[in-house]
Design a protein around this motif. Structure first.
Motif, PDB file in Angstrom:
ATOM      1  N   PRO A 101       0.806  -1.231   0.000  1.00 12.58           N
ATOM      2  CA  PRO A 101       0.000   0.000   0.000  1.00 12.58           C
ATOM      3  C   PRO A 101       0.834   1.273   0.000  1.00 12.58           C
ATOM      4  N   ASP A 102       2.111   1.163   0.385  1.00 11.26           N
ATOM      5  CA  ASP A 102       2.982   2.345   0.358  1.00 11.26           C
ATOM      6  C   ASP A 102       3.240   2.832  -1.069  1.00 11.26           C
ATOM      7  N   LEU A 103       2.946   1.983  -2.064  1.00  5.39           N
ATOM      8  CA  LEU A 103       3.150   2.375  -3.455  1.00  5.39           C
ATOM      9  C   LEU A 103       1.883   2.942  -4.097  1.00  5.39           C
ATOM     10  N   ASN A 104       0.765   2.894  -3.375  1.00  6.81           N
ATOM     11  CA  ASN A 104      -0.454   3.491  -3.902  1.00  6.81           C
ATOM     12  C   ASN A 104      -0.300   5.002  -3.973  1.00  6.81           C
ATOM     13  N   VAL A 105      -0.997   5.604  -4.888  1.00  7.87           N
ATOM     14  CA  VAL A 105      -0.805   7.028  -5.169  1.00  7.87           C
ATOM     15  C   VAL A 105      -1.681   7.878  -4.262  1.00  7.87           C
ATOM     16  N   ASP A 106      -1.050   8.832  -3.612  1.00  5.70           N
ATOM     17  CA  ASP A 106      -1.756   9.830  -2.810  1.00  5.70           C
ATOM     18  C   ASP A 106      -1.833  11.104  -3.635  1.00  5.70           C
ATOM     19  N   LEU A 107      -2.942  11.278  -4.321  1.00  6.24           N
ATOM     20  CA  LEU A 107      -3.067  12.444  -5.190  1.00  6.24           C
ATOM     21  C   LEU A 107      -3.087  13.744  -4.411  1.00  6.24           C
ATOM     22  N   GLY A 108      -3.357  13.656  -3.113  1.00  5.27           N
ATOM     23  CA  GLY A 108      -3.363  14.871  -2.304  1.00  5.27           C
ATOM     24  C   GLY A 108      -1.987  15.454  -2.084  1.00  5.27           C
ATOM     25  N   SER A 109      -0.950  14.600  -2.196  1.00  9.85           N
ATOM     26  CA  SER A 109       0.401  15.096  -1.940  1.00  9.85           C
ATOM     27  C   SER A 109       1.317  14.947  -3.146  1.00  9.85           C
ATOM     28  N   SER A 110       0.781  14.427  -4.229  1.00  9.31           N
ATOM     29  CA  SER A 110       1.612  14.197  -5.405  1.00  9.31           C
ATOM     30  C   SER A 110       1.074  14.999  -6.583  1.00  9.31           C
ATOM     31  N   SER A 111       1.972  15.588  -7.338  1.00  6.68           N
ATOM     32  CA  SER A 111       1.573  16.346  -8.525  1.00  6.68           C
ATOM     33  C   SER A 111       2.238  15.729  -9.747  1.00  6.68           C
ATOM     34  N   PHE A 112       1.422  15.452 -10.751  1.00  4.03           N
ATOM     35  CA  PHE A 112       1.924  14.815 -11.959  1.00  4.03           C
ATOM     36  C   PHE A 112       1.753  15.709 -13.181  1.00  4.03           C
ATOM     37  N   CYS A 113       1.450  16.987 -12.968  1.00  3.32           N
ATOM     38  CA  CYS A 113       1.140  17.855 -14.105  1.00  3.32           C
ATOM     39  C   CYS A 113       2.339  18.045 -15.034  1.00  3.32           C
ATOM     40  N   HIS A 114       3.554  17.847 -14.515  1.00  2.00           N
ATOM     41  CA  HIS A 114       4.741  17.987 -15.363  1.00  2.00           C
ATOM     42  C   HIS A 114       5.140  16.649 -16.010  1.00  2.00           C
ATOM     43  N   ASN A 115       4.441  15.589 -15.644  1.00  3.27           N
ATOM     44  CA  ASN A 115       4.792  14.261 -16.131  1.00  3.27           C
ATOM     45  C   ASN A 115       3.905  13.788 -17.272  1.00  3.27           C
ATOM     46  N   PHE A 116       2.613  14.022 -17.162  1.00  5.39           N
ATOM     47  CA  PHE A 116       1.673  13.641 -18.203  1.00  5.39           C
ATOM     48  C   PHE A 116       0.400  14.458 -18.029  1.00  5.39           C
ATOM     49  N   GLN A 117      -0.422  14.466 -19.074  1.00  3.91           N
ATOM     50  CA  GLN A 117      -1.643  15.266 -19.067  1.00  3.91           C
ATOM     51  C   GLN A 117      -2.850  14.372 -19.354  1.00  3.91           C
ATOM     52  N   PRO A 118      -3.642  14.026 -18.327  1.00  3.72           N
ATOM     53  CA  PRO A 118      -4.856  13.247 -18.577  1.00  3.72           C
ATOM     54  C   PRO A 118      -5.838  14.041 -19.435  1.00  3.72           C
ATOM     55  N   VAL A 119      -6.430  13.384 -20.423  1.00  9.64           N
ATOM     56  CA  VAL A 119      -7.401  14.047 -21.294  1.00  9.64           C
ATOM     57  C   VAL A 119      -8.658  13.188 -21.398  1.00  9.64           C
ATOM     58  N   LYS A 120      -9.770  13.837 -21.745  1.00  6.82           N
ATOM     59  CA  LYS A 120     -11.051  13.139 -21.840  1.00  6.82           C
ATOM     60  C   LYS A 120     -11.337  12.627 -23.243  1.00  6.82           C
ATOM     61  N   GLU A 121     -10.514  12.990 -24.202  1.00  8.11           N
ATOM     62  CA  GLU A 121     -10.700  12.512 -25.567  1.00  8.11           C
ATOM     63  C   GLU A 121     -10.512  10.991 -25.635  1.00  8.11           C
ATOM     64  N   SER A 122     -11.047  10.402 -26.688  1.00  4.45           N
ATOM     65  CA  SER A 122     -10.853   8.971 -26.908  1.00  4.45           C
ATOM     66  C   SER A 122      -9.452   8.703 -27.439  1.00  4.45           C
ATOM     67  N   GLY A 123      -9.044   7.443 -27.382  1.00  5.96           N
ATOM     68  CA  GLY A 123      -7.745   7.084 -27.932  1.00  5.96           C
ATOM     69  C   GLY A 123      -7.640   7.374 -29.414  1.00  5.96           C
ATOM     70  N   VAL A 124      -8.731   7.179 -30.154  1.00  2.00           N
ATOM     71  CA  VAL A 124      -8.734   7.467 -31.587  1.00  2.00           C
ATOM     72  C   VAL A 124      -8.562   8.964 -31.824  1.00  2.00           C
ATOM     73  N   GLU A 125      -9.280   9.775 -31.081  1.00  5.86           N
ATOM     74  CA  GLU A 125      -9.191  11.224 -31.261  1.00  5.86           C
ATOM     75  C   GLU A 125      -7.788  11.734 -30.970  1.00  5.86           C
ATOM     76  N   VAL A 126      -7.180  11.222 -29.911  1.00  2.00           N
ATOM     77  CA  VAL A 126      -5.834  11.661 -29.547  1.00  2.00           C
ATOM     78  C   VAL A 126      -4.822  11.217 -30.595  1.00  2.00           C
TER      79      VAL A 126
END
Length: 434
Positions: A124-149
Motif C-alpha cells: 500500500p505504500d506504493l499506492n498514489v496519494d493524489l493529495g500530496s503528489s503532482s503529476f502535471c509535469h509528467n503527463f496530461q490526462p485528457v477526456k478525448e478517446s484514444g482514436v481522437e488523440v
C-alpha cells in the motif's frame, strides 16, 4: 547509439511498468501519448475512470510516483529519465475497454487484478496519494478517446515521423484505421507491435499470444486485410512475435546480483528501507511474477514488450525501406511471413495460421518444418519423432488461396542484436548499473 532526432511515439499498453520505464529512460524517444487499453486487467484498473482522477491505484501514476520519489532522493539521477518531466508532457488517455467483437479477456491470472501483480494490496505504500503528489509535469490526462488523440497527434506532426507502439490488443489502432485510414496511410511512420506466435506455442492458449487472443478481429483487420484499400500500410509494420521475444529475458539471479540483493518473492515482500524507491517499486512488481515463472520452469522475466520498445529505439521511421519491407538498423533482421488470423475458433481464437508452403525464412524462427527435416534426413541428422517429413500436394479449392487473399506478408522480427545486449541496456538505463 544513433545521433539523430528523437522518435515521437504513441504507446498503447495494458498497465505495464518495465517497458514504460525503458521508454522514459531512453533519450531517443519522445513519448507523445499513453493510450491505456483493456488487457492485463480492465481499463479502469489500468488507468483512471473516465472524467475522474480520483483513483489511487492507477498504474501509470504509481510508476511516475516511484520515479519522482527516486529523483527526490537522488537528484543527480534526474538526467537518467529524460522523458519524466518533458517540456510537453505526454497525453494520458483511456482507450478501448473491450475488443471490436466478442467478449473481453484479461490476463489477471498473470498480472493480478491491478495489472501490477497485486501490489496495491501487498504494498500500500506504493499506492498514489493524489493529495500530496503532482503529476502535471509528467503527463496530461485528457477526456478525448484514444482514436481522437492518435488522430490529432498524427495530424500535428510531419508525415511518417511517428512510431505507434502496440503493447496490448490492437483495438484502438483498428478503430483509428476504420475511421481515418487515409490519414494513417499518409502520416504514420511505423507500427511496431508485440503480437502473435508463428512457429512457437502461444502464451494464452496452446496456439495464441495474448494480445492477439484478446482482440483477434482487430489484428486481422490490420494485418490481413481483405483488399489493398483496408488495413495498415504493411511496408511500415514490424511485428515482434513470441518467436523472438521469448528468449529475451531478465534472469532474476542477475537482478538480485546487480540491482536488489534482498529480492525474494511475495513470501518475503520488498521492504523500502535501505533501497531506492525505484528498486523497491520494481522488486514489488516482480515478486508475484517470479513465483509464476518458477512454476513454469524458469527464474526469469520474459521481456516481450521490452523487445518492441527496444526495436522502436533502434529503428526509427527515417531508415530507408528495403524494398517492400521496413529498413532496419545493423543487427536487426526481419522476414516477411504469410499468415491468416483465426478470430472465432472454439480452441484456436487468436492463432496465426501460417502458410509455410512458399516460405524462405530461416529455421527457427520458422519455415516449412517438413522440408528442413527432410534435409536433416538426407544428412543423417536425427530429428524429433513428432516431426513430419511429409510434403503434401496442393489441392485447389474454389476460394482464393491464403497468399492471394491478403496480397503480401507481414514483416516479423527474427533477429535482434541479442538478449545479452538488451539485458545490459535495461540494467544500465532503468537502474543505472553498468
Amino acid at each position: 547509439m544513433r545521433e539523430k532526432t528523437r522518435t515521437p511515439v504513441i504507446k498503447t499498453l495494458c498497465s505495464k511498468s518495465i517497458d514504460s520505464l525503458l521508454a522514459i529512460t531512453s533519450p531517443e524517444l519522445e513519448i507523445l501519448a499513453y493510450i491505456i487499453s483493456f488487457g492485463n486487467t480492465d481499463v479502469h484498473a489500468a488507468q483512471l475512470r473516465r472524467c475522474s482522477i480520483q483513483v489511487s491505484n492507477d498504474n501509470i501514476y504509481k510508476l511516475y510516483q516511484a520515479i519522482g520519489r527516486h529523483i527526490a532522493l537522488y537528484p543527480e539521477d534526474a538526467a537518467r529519465f529524460p522523458n519524466f518531466s518533458p517540456t510537453v508532457p505526454p497525453l494520458l488517455v483511456v482507450g478501448p475497454d473491450g475488443p471490436l467483437e466478442g467478449g473481453r479477456h484479461f490476463a489477471q491470472y498473470f498480472h493480478g487484478r491491478d495489472g501490477l501483480s497485486n501490489i496495491s494490496e501487498r504494498h500500500p505504500d506504493l499506492n498514489v496519494d493524489l493529495g500530496s503528489s503532482s503529476f502535471c509535469h509528467n503527463f496530461q490526462p485528457v477526456k478525448e478517446s484514444g482514436v481522437e488523440v492518435a488522430l490529432r497527434l498524427l495530424e500535428s506532426r510531419p508525415d511518417r515521423s511517428i512510431t505507434y507502439v502496440v503493447l496490448g490488443p490492437m483495438t484502438n489502432l483498428a478503430q483509428l484505421v476504420r475511421q481515418h485510414r487515409q490519414t494513417v496511410v499518409d502520416k504514420i511512420g511505423r507500427v511496431i507491435a508485440m503480437a502473435g506466435a508463428l512457429d512457437v506455442p502461444g502464451n494464452t492458449t496452446s496456439v495464441a499470444e495474448f494480445n492477439v487472443f484478446a482482440d483477434p478481429y482487430a489484428a486481422k483487420e490490420l494485418l490481413v486485410p481483405t483488399d489493398l484499400t483496408s488495413g495498415l500500410p504493411l511496408d511500415r509494420v514490424i511485428l515482434a512475435p513470441l518467436d523472438i521475444t521469448t528468449n529475451h529475458e531478465l534472469p532474476l539471479p542477475h537482478y538480485i546480483q546487480k540491482v536488489d540483493p534482498a529480492f525474494k518473492s511475495t513470501a518475503q515482500p520488498s521492504n523500502a528501507d535501505g533501497k531506492s524507491p525505484l528498486v523497491h517499486f520494481t522488486s514489488s512488481v516482480f515478486e508475484r511474477t517470479r513465483e509464476i515463472m518458477i512454476e513454469s520452469g524458469k527464474d526469469a522475466l520474459e521481456l516481450h514488450d521490452i523487445v518492441a520498445i527496444w526495436c522502436a529505439i533502434e529503428n526509427p521511421p527515417e531508415i530507408i525501406p528495403a524494398g517492400s519491407l521496413p529498413g532496419m538498423s545493423t543487427g536487426w533482421v526481419i522476414a516477411e511471413r504469410t499468415f491468416d488470423i483465426e478470430r472465432s475458433g472454439e480452441i484456436t481464437r487468436g492463432m496465426f495460421v501460417t502458410d509455410r508452403r512458399e516460405e524462405n525464412t530461416t529455421y527457427t524462427p520458422g519455415t516449412n518444418r517438413a522440408e528442413v527435416q527432410a534435409l536433416l534426413d538426407l544428412r543423417q541428422i536425427g530429428h524429433g519423432l513428432l516431426e513430419s517429413t511429409a510434403l503434401p500436394a496442393r489441392v485447389e479449392i474454389e476460394e482464393l488461396a491464403l497468399e492471394q487473399r491478403q496480397g503480401k506478408g507481414v514483416a516479423c522480427l527474427v533477429e535482434t542484436p541479442g538478449p545479452s545486449v538488451l539485458l545490459q541496456l535495461l540494467t544500465r538505463r532503468v537502474w543505472g548499473i553498468q
